[in-house]
Design an enzyme around this catalytic site. Structure first.
Site, PDB file in Angstrom:
ATOM      1  N   LYS A  93       0.827  -1.210   0.000  1.00  0.00           N
ATOM      2  CA  LYS A  93       0.000   0.000   0.000  1.00  0.00           C
ATOM      3  C   LYS A  93       0.859   1.257   0.000  1.00  0.00           C
ATOM      4  CE  LYS A  93      -4.008  -2.153   2.185  1.00  0.00           C
ATOM      5  NZ  LYS A  93      -4.921  -2.181   3.358  1.00  0.00           N
ATOM      6  N   LYS A 112      -8.048 -12.431  -4.297  1.00  0.00           N
ATOM      7  CA  LYS A 112      -9.004 -12.843  -3.283  1.00  0.00           C
ATOM      8  C   LYS A 112     -10.318 -12.086  -3.440  1.00  0.00           C
ATOM      9  CE  LYS A 112      -8.567 -11.414   0.977  1.00  0.00           C
ATOM     10  NZ  LYS A 112      -8.159 -11.203   2.382  1.00  0.00           N
ATOM     11  N   LYS A 141     -13.380  -7.480   0.464  1.00  0.00           N
ATOM     12  CA  LYS A 141     -14.336  -6.377   0.564  1.00  0.00           C
ATOM     13  C   LYS A 141     -13.856  -5.228  -0.316  1.00  0.00           C
ATOM     14  CE  LYS A 141     -13.899  -6.083   5.065  1.00  0.00           C
ATOM     15  NZ  LYS A 141     -13.049  -7.231   5.352  1.00  0.00           N
TER      16      LYS A 141
END
Length: 346
Positions: A112, A197, A200
């Site tokens: 990130k 994956k 969310k």
């Protein structure tokens, strides 16, 4: 009984991956076989830019879905992280044991931070240190097992390292936890990108099945799932990841094995149709129970209030012991004895 701790982060709507990979096992196994705590880890949602109202809304929704999935407050402890001060108290103490190098080696931080640098920005300091907060979540309760997917195992290893280091330097205080991994469908992949994956997301993604998706929406997403070249239906995670993902989802819904299921199909369409219907049926009771709970918000609030009180009672002795061990002066309170006119340490 072994104590188990697990949490969900309210940064997006919970998905089929969350349910098949974790929540269903929590309800079917962990709450019956362990002294289990399940937490909405809302403090972790503050490590990135966020809408405060959305975090509150998703925190309530996540808690409600945990109960709808079958978690029973009579069998386990369900609560919200920020309702128990011991998480933040212990996190700082553990930051004083962790090293800068350990934090910067965390995969999620590295990825990130690199993306933000490419955009000319910078990540929040809390993104660097949040694995220590995660360690505090675990260590405060003396959890012996932490059920996690592969992408979170590094964080459990950090919790182990910090526990061992603290115990060696300041005296035995923490249980050293271990990561445990669920079986089939522990990691459900994105239907449109089987290399990623099913996580969310802030966006309504066609490859992500959310727990509150309507049945027709679920069917449409599964029927449009990416498959692989070739006609034969075989289970091969390496060379046929799209098919493997569908077979693993169907296996998780039906209780069969992916390899055995692959031999029952001669076309992708039939596999997709059966997978879609299996997912719809798995989600049906959860969605019905969620609707019932939403109609009685006072019940959910009561569960969270009682859960936080119970969790606080479990965590406080360990956190207080850690404070004493590392050298902090005990707090001082007025004597409760009438007319004592003195103070005592507690």
């Amino acid at each position: 009984m072994t104590r188990v701790f697990s949490g969900v982060k309210p940064t997006g709507h919970l998905t089929l991956g969350n349910y098949l990979g974790a929540m269903r096992r929590w309800a079917a196994v962990d709450q019956h076989e362990a002294d289990a705590l399940f937490c909405v880890v809302d403090l972790h949602a503050l490590t990135v830019d966020h809408d405060p109202a959305r975090v509150r809304r998703l925190s309530r929704q996540s808690a409600t879905l945990l109960l709808a999935a079958g978690l029973d407050p009579e069998l386990c402890t369900v609560f919200v992280q920020s309702h128990v001060d011991e998480h933040a108290r212990l996190s700082y103490v553990l930051e004083c044991v962790a090293t800068d190098g350990e934090m910067r080696r965390m995969i999620q931080y590295k990825e990130k931070a690199a993306r933000e640098r490419q955009r000319g920005g910078s990540v929040r300091l809390s993104l660097l240190t949040y694995p220590v907060l995660m360690a505090a979540d675990i260590l405060a309760y003396g959890a012996g097992e932490v059920p996690v997917g592969d992408d979170q195992r590094q964080h459990v290893e950090l919790a182990r390292d910090l526990a061992v280091r603290f115990n060696q330097r300041y005296g035995h205080t923490f249980v050293v936890p271990r990561a445990t991994r669920p079986g089939v469908a522990a990691r459900v992949m994105n239907l449109q990108d089987p290399a990623s994956k099913m996580g969310k997301s802030d966006d309504v993604g066609p490859g992500i099945v959310y727990l509150l998706d309507e049945p027709d929406v679920v069917r449409k997403k599964v029927m449009r799932a990416v498959t692989d070249s070739g006609q034969e239906v075989v289970y091969d995670r390496e060379s046929r990841p799209g098919l493997a993902n569908l077979l693993e989802i169907l296996a998780a819904c039906t209780g069969d094995e992916p390899e055995a299921l692959s031999g029952a199909y001669t076309s992708y369409g039939a596999l997709k149709k059966d997978t879609a219907e299996a997912v719809v049926e798995v989600l049906r009771p959860l969605q019905e129970r969620h609707k019932e709970l939403c109609a009685d918000p006072g019940h959910v609030e009561g569960v969270l209030r009682a859960g936080a009180e119970r969790a606080r009672g479990m965590a406080r002795p360990t956190v207080d012991a850690a404070y004493r061990a590392i050298g902090l002066l005990p707090a001082v309170a007025e004597a409760e004895t009438a007319g004592a006119g003195a103070v005592v340490t507690v």
